[in-house]
Design a protein around this motif. Structure first.
Motif, PDB file in Angstrom:
ATOM      1  N   LEU A 221       4.819   9.289 -16.705  1.00 48.06           N
ATOM      2  CA  LEU A 221       6.071   9.911 -17.131  1.00 48.06           C
ATOM      3  C   LEU A 221       6.042  10.226 -18.626  1.00 48.06           C
ATOM      4  CD1 LEU A 221       8.618   7.763 -15.094  1.00 48.06           C
ATOM      5  CD2 LEU A 221       8.001  10.154 -14.696  1.00 48.06           C
ATOM      6  N   ASP A 222       5.474   9.330 -19.424  1.00 43.49           N
ATOM      7  CA  ASP A 222       5.373   9.583 -20.864  1.00 43.49           C
ATOM      8  C   ASP A 222       4.498  10.797 -21.156  1.00 43.49           C
ATOM      9  OD1 ASP A 222       6.983   7.427 -21.367  1.00 43.49           O
ATOM     10  OD2 ASP A 222       5.343   6.043 -21.847  1.00 43.49           O
ATOM     11  N   ALA A 223       3.458  10.985 -20.326  1.00 41.51           N
ATOM     12  CA  ALA A 223       2.541  12.107 -20.558  1.00 41.51           C
ATOM     13  C   ALA A 223       3.117  13.437 -20.064  1.00 41.51           C
ATOM     14  CB  ALA A 223       1.205  11.843 -19.868  1.00 41.51           C
ATOM     15  N   LEU A 224       3.932  13.401 -19.037  1.00 40.17           N
ATOM     16  CA  LEU A 224       4.401  14.632 -18.407  1.00 40.17           C
ATOM     17  C   LEU A 224       5.766  15.093 -18.894  1.00 40.17           C
ATOM     18  CD1 LEU A 224       3.294  13.825 -14.741  1.00 40.17           C
ATOM     19  CD2 LEU A 224       2.235  15.478 -16.293  1.00 40.17           C
ATOM     20  N   LEU A 225       6.554  14.192 -19.487  1.00 36.22           N
ATOM     21  CA  LEU A 225       7.904  14.541 -19.933  1.00 36.22           C
ATOM     22  C   LEU A 225       8.008  14.381 -21.451  1.00 36.22           C
ATOM     23  CD1 LEU A 225       9.964  12.770 -17.121  1.00 36.22           C
ATOM     24  CD2 LEU A 225       9.560  15.232 -17.388  1.00 36.22           C
ATOM     25  N   PRO A 226       8.903  15.136 -22.083  1.00 38.03           N
ATOM     26  CA  PRO A 226       9.024  15.062 -23.545  1.00 38.03           C
ATOM     27  C   PRO A 226       9.640  13.735 -23.985  1.00 38.03           C
ATOM     28  CG  PRO A 226      10.775  16.424 -22.630  1.00 38.03           C
ATOM     29  CD  PRO A 226       9.841  16.110 -21.492  1.00 38.03           C
ATOM     30  N   PRO A 227       9.344  13.280 -25.205  1.00 38.86           N
ATOM     31  CA  PRO A 227       9.935  12.037 -25.701  1.00 38.86           C
ATOM     32  C   PRO A 227      11.345  12.271 -26.237  1.00 38.86           C
ATOM     33  CG  PRO A 227       8.471  12.958 -27.348  1.00 38.86           C
ATOM     34  CD  PRO A 227       8.382  13.871 -26.143  1.00 38.86           C
TER      35      PRO A 227
END
Length: 272
Positions: A221-227
């Motif tokens: 999720l951290d890699a695929l969605l913006p922070p």
């Protein structure tokens, strides 16, 4: 209701009595370089609503809107444009079939169905199914929907496990195999659940609680969605679990492997 499948040409019975369950989420996943067990339990069958088998078209010949209409949004080697509705059973539940030798191509340990139906009705010779048992594939027999007929069978249907079944009577699959390797069934289930979470996120960041959920989904999720805030919270919700407080924006709920129905008690439930 229990059923048998018979040859559409001559009427010969081709299976033992079987009861319908949901198509396993890992039905079309390949795994490793080893012989895998049977996809289906004895006495069960499932129907694939998607096209399967030949003819195949390479990605270079497929229009973007054609692929998107099939739910495919990333390039694949080839896409099937065969008939939808293939019926899958365990190899041990087939009856009255013979191999078609010239259609038994494979890559390694067995046959992989590359040449189309490789099982014929023993009575009339009509091609009726495709057996797959090569390495990396779940062992299965896929009955061609145009070549078979479903007929009622004597006897009551197998008992269906649902959410009313006591927890101690439900069978589960451990996430880690005895060898220490990650279970291929869990790999497929996690991938499907991750896709649901990404859709539910609507492109916003998603946070997950520490522990198994974070270990399973956090890095992806951290890699695929913006922070950054505002973030939606995802958590496990379901029978035998305490209700999270506050309620999460995205609820990961279990899905019954027999019926395919998700346990839903949340407006943003996503099956896992």
């Amino acid at each position: 209701m229990r059923a048998v499948f018979a040859c559409a040409g001559c009427g010969a019975v081709l299976t033992a009595p079987v009861s319908q369950i949901a198509l396993p989420v890992h039905a079309h996943h390949t795994y490793g370089h080893e012989l895998l067990p049977a996809l289906m339990e004895p006495g069960a069958y499932a129907v694939d609503p998607e096209p399967s088998g030949p003819p195949w078209r390479p990605w270079s010949e497929i229009e973007v809107d054609e692929a998107e209409a099939r739910g495919v949004f990333a390039p694949v080697y080839a896409l099937s444009f065969g008939a939808p509705g293939a019926i899958v059973v365990a190899p041990g539940d087939t009856r009255g079939t013979v191999l078609i030798p010239e259609r038994c191509g494979g890559s390694c340990y067995g046959v992989d169905g590359r040449d189309g139906p490789n099982l014929a009705c023993a009575r009339c010779g009509r091609p009726v199914a495709t057996r797959i048992d090569d390495c990396s594939y779940w062992q299965a027999v896929w009955l061609a929907p145009h070549a078979v007929r479903r007929l009622p069978a004597d006897g009551s249907a197998r008992r269906t496990v649902d959410w009313e079944t006591p927890a101690e009577e439900r069978e589960g699959t451990p996430p880690v195999e005895p060898s220490g390797a990650w279970s291929p069934r869990w790999e497929a289930a996690v991938g499907a659940a991750l896709a649901h979470v990404l859709v539910a996120s609507a492109g916003a960041p998603v946070t997950v609680p520490d522990g198994l959920v974070a270990d399973t989904f956090g890095r992806a999720l951290d890699a695929l969605l913006p922070p950054g805030p505002p973030a939606k919270k995802a958590a496990l919700v379901g029978p035998c679990l305490p209700a999270p407080d506050p309620a999460p924006g995205i609820a990961l709920v279990p899905q019954c492997p027999r019926t395919g129905k998700a346990w839903q008690d949340h407006p943003y439930a996503r099956p896992f």
